[in-house]
Design a protein around this motif. Structure first.
Motif, mmCIF file in Angstrom:
data_model
loop_
_atom_site.group_PDB
_atom_site.id
_atom_site.type_symbol
_atom_site.label_atom_id
_atom_site.label_comp_id
_atom_site.label_asym_id
_atom_site.label_seq_id
_atom_site.Cartn_x
_atom_site.Cartn_y
_atom_site.Cartn_z
ATOM 1 N N GLY A 116 1.109 -1.139 -0.061
ATOM 2 C CA GLY A 116 0.154 -0.355 -0.209
ATOM 3 C C GLY A 116 1.342 1.552 -0.314
ATOM 4 O O GLY A 116 -0.096 2.286 -1.369
ATOM 5 N N ALA A 117 2.105 1.573 1.041
ATOM 6 C CA ALA A 117 2.928 2.301 0.585
ATOM 7 C C ALA A 117 3.559 2.477 -0.394
ATOM 8 O O ALA A 117 4.039 4.201 -0.737
ATOM 9 C CB ALA A 117 3.851 2.371 2.465
ATOM 10 N N ALA A 118 3.939 1.544 -1.390
ATOM 11 C CA ALA A 118 4.751 1.411 -1.938
ATOM 12 C C ALA A 118 3.771 1.860 -3.183
ATOM 13 O O ALA A 118 4.515 1.838 -4.497
ATOM 14 C CB ALA A 118 5.372 -0.386 -2.346
ATOM 15 N N GLN A 119 3.013 1.789 -2.727
ATOM 16 C CA GLN A 119 1.904 1.771 -4.472
ATOM 17 C C GLN A 119 2.355 1.046 -5.655
ATOM 18 O O GLN A 119 1.915 1.455 -7.087
ATOM 19 C CB GLN A 119 1.560 3.270 -5.115
ATOM 20 C CG GLN A 119 1.112 4.388 -4.412
ATOM 21 C CD GLN A 119 1.272 5.692 -3.940
ATOM 22 O OE1 GLN A 119 1.607 5.943 -5.131
ATOM 23 N NE2 GLN A 119 1.009 6.942 -3.672
ATOM 24 N N VAL A 120 2.309 -0.801 -4.986
ATOM 25 C CA VAL A 120 2.605 -1.932 -5.896
ATOM 26 C C VAL A 120 1.073 -3.120 -5.794
ATOM 27 O O VAL A 120 0.678 -2.392 -4.803
ATOM 28 C CB VAL A 120 3.721 -2.210 -5.542
ATOM 29 C CG1 VAL A 120 5.041 -1.366 -6.839
ATOM 30 C CG2 VAL A 120 4.136 -2.786 -4.322
ATOM 31 N N SER A 121 1.250 -3.299 -6.983
ATOM 32 C CA SER A 121 -0.174 -5.139 -6.146
ATOM 33 C C SER A 121 0.685 -5.222 -5.315
ATOM 34 O O SER A 121 2.026 -5.712 -5.304
ATOM 35 C CB SER A 121 -0.619 -5.269 -7.405
ATOM 36 O OG SER A 121 0.568 -5.638 -7.989
ATOM 37 N N TRP A 122 0.009 -6.642 -4.849
ATOM 38 C CA TRP A 122 0.678 -7.722 -4.007
ATOM 39 C C TRP A 122 0.912 -8.522 -5.152
ATOM 40 O O TRP A 122 1.969 -9.236 -4.808
ATOM 41 C CB TRP A 122 -1.290 -8.719 -3.830
ATOM 42 C CG TRP A 122 -0.227 -9.485 -3.099
ATOM 43 C CD1 TRP A 122 0.201 -9.824 -1.543
ATOM 44 C CD2 TRP A 122 -0.336 -10.871 -3.288
ATOM 45 N NE1 TRP A 122 0.403 -10.870 -1.526
ATOM 46 C CE2 TRP A 122 0.428 -12.020 -2.173
ATOM 47 C CE3 TRP A 122 -1.253 -11.713 -4.861
ATOM 48 C CZ2 TRP A 122 0.128 -13.057 -2.676
ATOM 49 C CZ3 TRP A 122 -1.260 -12.822 -4.824
ATOM 50 C CH2 TRP A 122 -0.748 -13.855 -3.570
ATOM 51 N N SER A 182 -7.538 -9.530 -5.612
ATOM 52 C CA SER A 182 -7.196 -8.792 -5.242
ATOM 53 C C SER A 182 -6.382 -8.255 -6.419
ATOM 54 O O SER A 182 -5.627 -7.464 -6.930
ATOM 55 C CB SER A 182 -6.505 -9.167 -4.487
ATOM 56 O OG SER A 182 -5.338 -7.859 -3.583
ATOM 57 N N GLY A 183 -5.779 -9.225 -7.226
ATOM 58 C CA GLY A 183 -4.538 -8.833 -7.922
ATOM 59 C C GLY A 183 -4.822 -8.400 -9.483
ATOM 60 O O GLY A 183 -4.283 -7.406 -9.974
ATOM 61 N N VAL A 184 -5.831 -9.086 -9.817
ATOM 62 C CA VAL A 184 -6.855 -8.401 -11.258
ATOM 63 C C VAL A 184 -6.739 -6.714 -10.928
ATOM 64 O O VAL A 184 -7.030 -6.002 -12.007
ATOM 65 C CB VAL A 184 -8.001 -9.125 -11.832
ATOM 66 C CG1 VAL A 184 -8.675 -7.971 -12.901
ATOM 67 C CG2 VAL A 184 -7.107 -10.951 -11.930
ATOM 68 N N THR A 185 -7.458 -6.719 -10.306
ATOM 69 C CA THR A 185 -8.047 -5.103 -9.717
ATOM 70 C C THR A 185 -7.057 -4.014 -8.813
ATOM 71 O O THR A 185 -7.256 -3.143 -9.331
ATOM 72 C CB THR A 185 -9.594 -5.516 -9.479
ATOM 73 O OG1 THR A 185 -8.940 -5.924 -7.581
ATOM 74 C CG2 THR A 185 -10.543 -6.252 -10.147
ATOM 75 N N ALA A 186 -5.863 -5.012 -8.460
ATOM 76 C CA ALA A 186 -4.974 -4.029 -8.290
ATOM 77 C C ALA A 186 -5.618 -3.388 -6.634
ATOM 78 O O ALA A 186 -4.982 -2.493 -6.206
ATOM 79 C CB ALA A 186 -4.229 -3.017 -8.801
ATOM 80 N N ALA A 187 -6.251 -4.207 -6.025
ATOM 81 C CA ALA A 187 -7.031 -3.559 -5.103
ATOM 82 C C ALA A 187 -5.931 -3.371 -3.806
ATOM 83 O O ALA A 187 -5.335 -4.082 -3.123
ATOM 84 C CB ALA A 187 -8.250 -4.519 -4.376
ATOM 85 N N GLY A 188 -5.618 -2.307 -2.778
ATOM 86 C CA GLY A 188 -4.592 -2.268 -2.490
ATOM 87 C C GLY A 188 -5.399 -2.657 -0.785
ATOM 88 O O GLY A 188 -6.285 -3.634 -0.898
#
Length: 469
Positions: A208-214, A286-292
């Motif tokens: 979340g802090a780095a603004q990348v996907s899981w 979560s991966g597809v939507t890049a949910a945080g």
């Protein structure tokens, strides 16, 4: 009283530790009062609350009390009146750190639901039996895989191991494992699973802090780190076991007949299948939507609902399980709320403005800058890994972006900052927690084992940063 019913994070303080903690806090509070009276802008003195928080945690003071003490110092430094604290509390409740506290409560509630519906026992016994119980080596592999899987699914180290421990300790005792080797076994495999978890507070704070996907976080940082923790940890547990089997055995009455292990509760297989399918579906979504990180509480609630429906658990019983599990970690929720207040107050003093430039960090190249940040995070803040990641990103994230550090590399830095001190050099709540669950009393062997894993993990971080930068 079972392992999961006690506060596994508390260490008994010696008189010397109590005196040291009291003296440290007295000095910090007096310093805060003097600075508040004598200056309009605290400057670097605004770091006093962070320093006293870390110092009290390292001395062994209850982490919630240490945080409360730091908040009091911050209130003094900012000269905040009771009326002015109201907006601060409201702002803090909306922060990422406070959200992490909610995630912890929901994760603990899910863990209790899995325990009562038999899913946890089914998963543990299925993994252990599939690997086999014929030798120590096979049993160790099965237990470590079970800990890794549950920690990744639940997003909590203590909660997952608290489920595994009462199931496997009688089996390990029958095979002659020592308490110290078992504690190391729980610790390293649980950390590996936690590092991979899509819904754990520590990982959500990082990506979340780095603004990348899981997925990007896992590929860049989580998977390599987890592989080293698990692989090297497996060898270290064998090393520990050979040297401690005679000195720290389980009492004979703890051992169980390996041929008489009970079967999981009826219907557990069906409920476990439903949980696994729902978990995987949420991970894919979560991966597809890049949910945080904000998606995680929703995912945990859905997992609780799916598990309860599959087990045909009445709604009242299901909510009772959630309340029971969450109540055991209510103190940790207060910890994260207080940390949110602390960081809000410290940030309001502008103490972080220009800190990096003041210490000439902007003159370093990206690689050296990242190494320095990792070192600062390692020795600078103790007690709450997810909060460490948020704090370090808050302080050094803007300069990292200016220096051109890619988000994936920054996620590795945040993982190194928050997880390295979990392995040493000082005792910490996670380390002590696994000792308590494994019924081990030898902090020396826990630390020695952790150091042997810490070295290759740090080397991995250095190599990966060289590749990414």
């Amino acid at each position: 009283m079972t392992a999961s019913d006690v506060n596994i994070y508390t260490l008994d303080m010696s008189r010397r530790q109590a005196v040291a903690g009291t003296a440290l806090y007295a000095v910090a509070l007096v310093t805060s009062i003097v600075v508040a009276i004598g200056t309009d802008q605290p400057g670097l003195w605004g770091l006093v609350p962070i320093v006293v928080y870390a110092g009290l945690a390292l001395v062994g003071v209850d982490i919630v009390l240490a945080t409360l003490g730091a908040v009091v110092c911050a209130v003094v430094l900012t000269r905040s009146t009771p009326a002015e604290l109201g907006p601060v509390l409201i702002e803090s409740m909306g922060s990422l750190i406070a959200l992490l506290g909610v995630i912890i409560l929901l994760g603990a509630g899910l863990g209790e639901v899995l325990k009562r519906t038999g899913v946890a026992e089914y998963v543990v016994l299925s993994v252990v039996r599939r690997v086999g119980l014929t030798t120590q080596l096979r049993a160790q592999l099965g237990v470590m895989l079970a800990c890794t899987i549950l920690a990744a699914a639940l997003g909590t180290l203590a909660g997952s191991v608290a489920i595994v421990a009462p199931i496997v300790i009688p089996l390990l005792a029958a095979l002659g494992f020592s308490t110290t080797a078992t504690a190391a076994m729980f610790f390293f495999s649980g950390l590996a699973g936690l590092t991979l978890s899509p819904f754990a507070p520590i990982t959500t704070s990082i990506y979340g802090a780095a603004q990348v996907s899981w997925i990007a976080y896992v590929l860049a940082a989580g998977l390599p780190t987890a592989a080293v923790m698990f692989g090297v940890g497996f060898l270290v547990v064998r090393w520990n076991q050979r040297r401690t089997a005679a000195a720290f055995p389980y009492p004979p009455e703890r051992a169980v007949d390996l041929d008489a292990v009970q079967e999981p509760a009826p219907g557990a297989a069906r409920t476990a299948a439903a949980f696994v399918v729902a978990f995987l579906a949420l991970v894919v979504y979560s991966g597809v939507t890049a949910a945080g990180a904000t998606f995680v509480p929703v995912a945990l609630v859905l997992l609780i609902a799916v598990t309860g429906l599959a087990a045909r658990t009445p709604v009242g019983d299901l909510m009772g399980a959630v309340y029971t599990g969450a109540s055991r970690l209510l103190g940790i929720f207060f910890l994260f709320f207080l940390l949110a207040v602390l960081f809000t107050l410290v940030d309001s003093m502008g103490v972080y403005d220009g800190v990096a430039e003041r210490f000439a960090l902007s003159s370093l190249g990206p690689y050296l800058f990242c190494l320095v940040v990792v070192l600062i995070g390692w020795v600078g803040v103790a007690g709450a890994a997810a909060a460490q990641a948020v704090l370090v990103n808050q302080v050094f994230g803007p300069l990292a972006a200016t220096l051109g550090v890619p988000p994936t590399a920054w996620s590795l830095v945040l993982l190194a900052v928050s997880q390295t001190d979990g392995l040493g050099p000082f005792p910490n709540p996670d380390m002590i927690g696994q000792m308590g669950l494994a019924e081990s009393r030898s902090l020396r062997w826990q630390l020695l084992s952790s150091y042997l894993v810490l070295v290759p993990v740090v080397a991995l971080y250095a190599v990966l940063l060289g590749v990414y930068l």
